[in-house]
Design a protein around this motif. Sequence first.
Motif, mmCIF file in Angstrom:
data_model
loop_
_atom_site.group_PDB
_atom_site.id
_atom_site.type_symbol
_atom_site.label_atom_id
_atom_site.label_comp_id
_atom_site.label_asym_id
_atom_site.label_seq_id
_atom_site.Cartn_x
_atom_site.Cartn_y
_atom_site.Cartn_z
ATOM 1 N N VAL A 171 3.487 5.747 -10.571
ATOM 2 C CA VAL A 171 4.519 4.604 -10.323
ATOM 3 C C VAL A 171 4.859 4.871 -8.540
ATOM 4 C CG1 VAL A 171 5.588 4.180 -12.345
ATOM 5 C CG2 VAL A 171 6.736 5.856 -10.886
ATOM 6 N N HIS A 172 5.112 3.946 -7.951
ATOM 7 C CA HIS A 172 5.490 4.010 -6.619
ATOM 8 C C HIS A 172 6.559 2.841 -6.157
ATOM 9 C CE1 HIS A 172 2.601 0.744 -6.407
ATOM 10 N NE2 HIS A 172 3.209 0.355 -5.221
ATOM 11 N N GLU A 173 7.402 3.358 -5.051
ATOM 12 C CA GLU A 173 8.368 2.159 -4.887
ATOM 13 C C GLU A 173 7.943 1.648 -3.238
ATOM 14 O OE1 GLU A 173 13.402 2.754 -4.134
ATOM 15 O OE2 GLU A 173 12.331 4.490 -4.082
ATOM 16 N N LYS A 174 8.199 0.457 -3.238
ATOM 17 C CA LYS A 174 7.954 -0.238 -2.013
ATOM 18 C C LYS A 174 9.215 -0.026 -1.086
ATOM 19 C CE LYS A 174 4.116 -2.882 -3.672
ATOM 20 N NZ LYS A 174 3.580 -4.117 -3.578
ATOM 21 N N ALA A 175 9.076 -0.524 0.239
ATOM 22 C CA ALA A 175 10.153 -0.413 1.067
ATOM 23 C C ALA A 175 11.278 -1.328 0.604
ATOM 24 C CB ALA A 175 9.502 -0.921 2.535
ATOM 25 N N ASP A 176 11.028 -2.288 -0.437
ATOM 26 C CA ASP A 176 12.378 -3.102 -0.559
ATOM 27 C C ASP A 176 13.002 -2.517 -1.605
ATOM 28 O OD1 ASP A 176 10.688 -3.660 -2.684
ATOM 29 O OD2 ASP A 176 10.555 -5.675 -2.291
ATOM 30 N N GLY A 177 12.454 -1.309 -2.164
ATOM 31 C CA GLY A 177 13.388 -0.648 -3.293
ATOM 32 C C GLY A 177 12.746 -0.893 -4.693
ATOM 33 N N SER A 178 11.626 -1.907 -4.914
ATOM 34 C CA SER A 178 11.112 -2.415 -5.931
ATOM 35 C C SER A 178 10.214 -1.215 -6.395
ATOM 36 C CB SER A 178 10.518 -3.432 -6.016
ATOM 37 O OG SER A 178 9.328 -3.602 -4.913
#
Length: 118
Positions: free
Chosen positions: A104-111
Amino acid sequence: MTLSTELAPTPPHPISSELAEGGLVAKFSAPDGAPAFAVRWNGGVYGYLNQCPHAGGPLDFEGQVLESSGRFLMCARHGAIFEPDTGKCVGGPCRGARLTALAVHEKADGSVWLGPAE
């Protein structure tokens, strides 16, 4: 004129739009349909199949997997405890076993998204 009846593929969507530290897990389905969860711990986001290696049942109880100190994931059924960042069982009936990790990973917008970071 003929119209195509094929449906466009469903666009990918995030597992969670915001995953709180020490909060409830974000439940989702793994690519094979198995139940899974993502959890935020010490600023990182980790994903696992929602299946205890001891008895095969789900770890969570009403979306909660962190035990009271917030230091470990805990199986609500048998009390096995796991390191949140590795999935390794460090106490309880399946000591030494591991949860099945999912990328899993997180994008800059927190999603939070399923899959490795792009």
